[in-house]
Design a protein around this motif. Structure first.
Motif, short mmCIF file in Angstrom:
data_model
loop_
_atom_site.label_atom_id
_atom_site.label_comp_id
_atom_site.label_asym_id
_atom_site.label_seq_id
_atom_site.Cartn_x
_atom_site.Cartn_y
_atom_site.Cartn_z
N ARG A 162 32.56 -35.21 4.71
CA ARG A 162 33.32 -35.66 3.49
C ARG A 162 34.33 -34.46 3.37
O ARG A 162 35.43 -34.93 2.91
CB ARG A 162 32.28 -35.06 2.40
N PRO A 226 36.18 -31.25 -10.30
CA PRO A 226 35.40 -32.67 -9.87
C PRO A 226 35.46 -33.17 -8.40
O PRO A 226 35.27 -33.94 -8.06
CB PRO A 226 36.26 -33.58 -11.05
N GLU A 233 25.49 -31.10 -5.05
CA GLU A 233 24.09 -30.69 -4.98
C GLU A 233 23.23 -31.92 -5.23
O GLU A 233 22.24 -32.01 -4.94
CB GLU A 233 23.77 -29.44 -5.57
N SER A 234 23.68 -32.60 -6.19
CA SER A 234 22.87 -33.84 -6.64
C SER A 234 22.77 -34.76 -5.39
O SER A 234 21.93 -35.66 -5.52
CB SER A 234 23.27 -34.35 -7.71
N GLU A 235 23.79 -34.64 -4.60
CA GLU A 235 23.86 -35.78 -3.34
C GLU A 235 23.15 -35.16 -2.20
O GLU A 235 22.48 -35.91 -1.44
CB GLU A 235 25.05 -36.48 -3.40
N LEU A 236 24.01 -34.18 -2.04
CA LEU A 236 23.79 -33.78 -0.58
C LEU A 236 22.83 -32.21 -0.43
O LEU A 236 23.09 -31.53 0.41
CB LEU A 236 24.83 -33.39 0.31
N PHE A 322 34.37 -32.01 -15.84
CA PHE A 322 34.30 -33.14 -15.46
C PHE A 322 33.20 -33.46 -14.79
O PHE A 322 32.45 -32.59 -14.04
CB PHE A 322 35.44 -33.23 -14.46
N PRO A 323 32.57 -34.95 -14.55
CA PRO A 323 31.85 -35.43 -13.61
C PRO A 323 32.45 -35.34 -12.28
O PRO A 323 33.50 -34.86 -12.33
CB PRO A 323 31.56 -36.89 -13.94
N ARG A 324 31.66 -35.63 -11.16
CA ARG A 324 32.34 -35.44 -9.66
C ARG A 324 32.74 -36.81 -9.40
O ARG A 324 32.10 -38.09 -9.27
CB ARG A 324 31.10 -35.03 -9.08
N TYR A 325 33.81 -36.72 -8.54
CA TYR A 325 34.41 -38.00 -7.80
C TYR A 325 33.42 -38.21 -6.80
O TYR A 325 33.04 -37.52 -6.18
CB TYR A 325 35.88 -37.78 -7.44
N ARG A 326 33.62 -39.69 -6.46
CA ARG A 326 33.05 -40.05 -5.27
C ARG A 326 34.10 -39.92 -4.05
O ARG A 326 35.25 -40.01 -4.48
CB ARG A 326 32.69 -41.48 -5.38
N PHE A 327 33.58 -39.80 -2.95
CA PHE A 327 34.73 -39.12 -1.89
C PHE A 327 35.59 -40.46 -1.71
O PHE A 327 36.80 -40.08 -1.22
CB PHE A 327 34.17 -38.82 -0.62
N GLN A 329 36.84 -42.32 -3.76
CA GLN A 329 37.74 -42.50 -5.11
C GLN A 329 38.58 -41.13 -4.92
O GLN A 329 39.85 -41.36 -5.27
CB GLN A 329 36.75 -42.12 -6.39
N LEU B 127 25.58 -36.94 -11.57
CA LEU B 127 26.75 -37.38 -11.20
C LEU B 127 28.08 -36.20 -11.27
O LEU B 127 29.12 -36.36 -11.37
CB LEU B 127 27.24 -38.54 -12.33
N ALA B 129 28.49 -33.90 -13.67
CA ALA B 129 28.81 -33.30 -15.25
C ALA B 129 27.69 -32.40 -15.64
O ALA B 129 26.54 -32.87 -15.76
CB ALA B 129 28.82 -34.37 -16.16
#
Lengths: 362, 375
Positions: A162, A226, A233-236, A322-327, A329, B127, B129
């Motif tokens: 990423r 973001p 951390e919530s994904e990887l 902000f929430p996190r962007y997807r890579f 995006q 997500l 936030a």
């Protein structure tokens, strides 16, 4: 230079002038600056947690020392005492080198950044200072990619991948966004860029779009929300530093905060008038500060510090909002929006300069 | 020949059971090509406690605390479903005093709020936030305080009895509830200001994990995953229990069946729950204090027969199917129909072709609790 510090100058009395000017004096300044920056960087971690706490209806660390102010000492001590784990199957050499790669350029970049009015606060006023800083900060990402690959962990690997994807999408607009500033000022020296701004206006006004792109790209460069995809951390889990512990982790951590600081310094120098508080040559210009002696130097440093602090807090503010962007995006954002916008900005700036010049000539 | 060749494009990662965003101990074996998900297989059972078997070996009142542990973030509705099923089996559903029914509705709706707040918190943090997490927990704390004042427990409430309620509510508690409802709308607006119109939030949720209405019905989804696809189905309206037939509330439905619509659905559900609670506060004034329990024999031994009773728990239809043999004071067989388990079965189809980051969004949006999935 040595004239400003007669005591130091007499200490170096027998040493030839060039060595004093180009070796000893810059090294001394760098060592002092390094110690100060190390402190600031460590302190930023505390500030971040407290400010985030304030934004999120909670306290943040407040146990170590008054108001938790010594937390930034306690954290490194804790990390130093932690076990240094090397996962089985890791590429040992790469695993060891990876944490050093981002931290060295991040701190080296501080040599080139003038924290206040020259000559005192500019450690090395290089005439291509800006290019060098950009080159140094760009190398930080290799540590992340290498660390992600060397950890022998699939989540780390994804984090590293990423990071690579992110780098190709933000580095280009990052570089393009400052071209407008360079066209206006006609110099790559950070000191000259600040001097230009105090004589006209802060570059943020004529280069609003450039400044905005720079702000977005610099947030992406230091992997902050973001755009904190490599360590999402919530994904990887923890992304590229999942397997790192103890001081190795601390190195990644410090490097991130150090590059945050470098980039905050850069945006202040390029777009917000650096250490000056002047418009069209009026107000606290560099010359005015220099004429005030030490007081002026410290004043300039404080003004610069206040501006940088604002951008450091802005990073934290982003993270709280902000929430996190997807890579993919983020790549969309980089390629479809920021690069065309930055190119358009260059064209418009060029046209305006041309018109202004031809108008002046006729 | 091709079968024996190494597949160099695909990588298999084990997502969980120890992972920050699988909401407990869900494990998903994901095959990815780059970051695109080729295949995902949920693996469950890490929290299996044999609850259904345990129910066969203890008498009915003893089962109630165990239902707390099914959906441990919404234990009041779990209680409600079980005691309702036993009451149906005993044929005393009509004899439950109205005051007890209203209290049950209040507890269930408070539980819906607290469960949805926890969902919002974890969904948002999945997500990226971070801040909504702390804001929702601020209000959730007030709800848990209300539970504590009512029955002494905050999470595993064990707050309902077969035949009625054990404890009454007093004026002080009702005032505290009214105070909480007074601030709740503003709190919801605050969360929405951070998310609903946020460009990044929309980018991450619009068009992700789309469920068509037909699929939703075929898969047997219930709760917000079904309503998000535009199907107005709510047990509270379809088979009204307790006092829901006297209450005015709307069933929010989505249009596109994506993660964003389900988010909007749940947000609106919270507003509706708040309205229900307000009506309950006025309705309870007309009932007699202390009239809380129907006549139930000390040893509950239903006649031979079977009963299925379901409630609309925050995650969907929670049903209990109990068979009694007429001889023993315990169930011959008790089956739990957990909404999380059924909704989770849609996961592989929802994430195929999406990215790893979207899987986190999808797990968040179907809102599972592993205690209920594994039972």
């Amino acid at each position: 230079m040595s004239a400003t510090l007669p005591v130091v100058a007499s200490m170096f009395g027998s040493i030839p002038e060039p060595i004093v000017n180009y070796v000893i004096w810059p090294t001394t300044k760098f060592v002092i600056a390094f110690a100060v920056i190390m402190g600031i960087v460590a302190f930023t971690t505390l500030v971040e947690r407290r400010v985030l706490g304030f934004m999120q209806a909670r306290l943040g660390p407040n146990r170590v020392g008054p108001q938790g102010i010594l937390q930034f000492v306690a954290d490194p001590i804790k990390l130093l005492l932690k076990e240094d784990i090397v996962p089985a199957g890791a590429q040992k050499a790469a695993y060891f080198i990876a944490p050093m790669l981002p931290i060295i350029p991040a701190f080296l970049a501080f040599c080139l950044i003038p924290f206040g009015p020259p000559p005192t606060f500019a450690i090395a006023d290089v005439n291509v200072g800006l290019l060098l800083v950009l080159a140094l900060t760009s190398t930080g990402v290799y540590g992340i990619i290498l660390g992600g690959w060397a950890s022998n962990n699939k989540f780390s690997l994804l984090g590293g991948l990423r990071s690579a994807a992110q780098m190709v999408s933000y580095e280009v607009p990052f570089g393009l966004s400052i071209v407008g500033v360079l066209m206006l000022t006609g110099s790559l020296s950070l000191v000259e860029i600040v001097r230009y701004q105090e004589q006209s206006v802060w570059n943020v006004l004529p280069q609003l779009i450039g400044c905005f792109i720079f702000l977005v790209a610099m947030t992406a460069e230091v992997n902050r929300a973001p755009f904190d995809l490599p360590e999402a951390e919530s994904e990887l889990v923890a992304g590229f530093h999942t397997e790192y512990s103890g001081m190795k982790f601390a190195f990644f951590f410090l490097a991130e905060y150090a590059s945050m600081l470098v980039n905050a310094c850069l945006i202040v120098l390029l777009f917000f008038g650096g250490w000056t508080a002047a418009i069209a040559g009026h107000g606290l210009t560099t010359a005015a500060m220099q004429s005030m002696g030490w007081l002026g130097m410290i004043l300039g440093f404080l003004i610069f510090g206040a501006k940088v602090a604002f951008f450091m807090i802005l990073y934290i503010w982003f993270r709280g909002t902000f929430p996190r962007y997807r890579f993919d995006q983020l790549m969309d954002l980089g390629w479809k929006w920021m690069i065309p916008l930055a190119l358009a900005n260059i064209v418009v700036t060029g046209l305006v300069i041309l018109i202004a010049q031809s108008g002046g000539a006729s | 020949m091709t079968q024996t060749m190494l597949n160099l494009h695909e990588m298999e990662i084990s997502f969980g059971p120890q992972h920050p965003s699988t909401h407990g101990v869900l494990r998903v074996m994901v095959k990815i090509d780059g970051e695109r998900i080729v295949d995902a297989k949920p693996i469950i059972g890490y929290l299996h406690r044999g609850t259904e078997k345990l129910f066969e070996n203890m008498n009915y009142p003893q089962c109630v605390p165990h239902t707390d542990r099914l959906d441990y973030v919404a234990s009041a509705t779990s209680n409600e479903g079980f005691v309702g099923a036993v009451e149906k089996l005993l044929g005393i559903t009509d004899q439950i005093p109205r005051r007890a029914k209203i209290i049950r509705v209040m507890l269930a709706e408070l539980q819906r709020l607290s469960s949805h707040l926890l969902w919002l918190a974890t969904h948002a943090i999945d997500l990226g936030a971070m801040t909504p997490f702390f804001y929702t927990f601020r209000e959730r704390e007030l709800i848990l305080d209300l539970f504590e004042d009512y029955c002494g427990a905050r999470l595993t409430l064990n707050c309902m009895r077969i035949g009625g309620q054990a404890d009454d509510v007093n004026a002080q508690w009702l005032q505290k509830l009214a105070d909480f409802l007074g601030i709740f709308d503003a709190a919801l607006d605050e969360y929405e200001s951070l998310l609903t119109t946020n460009r990044i939030w929309r980018k991450r949720t619009v068009g992700i994990g789309v469920i068509t209405p037909e699929d939703a019905i075929d898969w047997g989804l219930t709760g917000p995953p079904l309503r998000g696809s535009g199907i107005e189905w709510d047990i509270r309206r379809a088979f009204p229990y307790e006092v829901y037939s006297d209450l005015k509330f709307e069933i929010p439905v989505g249009r596109n069946g994506d993660t964003y619509d389900r988010y909007l659905c749940r947000m609106e559900e919270m507003r509706q729950s708040k309205k229900i609670l307000e009506q309950c506060v006025t309705m309870i004034a007309d009932t007699k204090e202390g009239d809380l329990k129907a006549k139930v024999s000390r040893v509950i031994r239903p006649a031979e027969g079977e009963a299925y009773f379901s409630v609309e728990c925050p995650k969907g239809e929670l049903g209990y199917y109990i068979i009694a043999d007429g001889k023993n004071p315990n169930a011959y067989r008790c089956h739990v129909r957990p909404p999380s388990f059924v909704n989770l079965s849609a996961l592989p189809d929802l994430v195929k072709g999406h990215l790893v980051a979207d899987m986190v969004a999808v797990i968040g949006t179907i809102d599972i609790v592993l205690g209920e999935v594994d039972r």
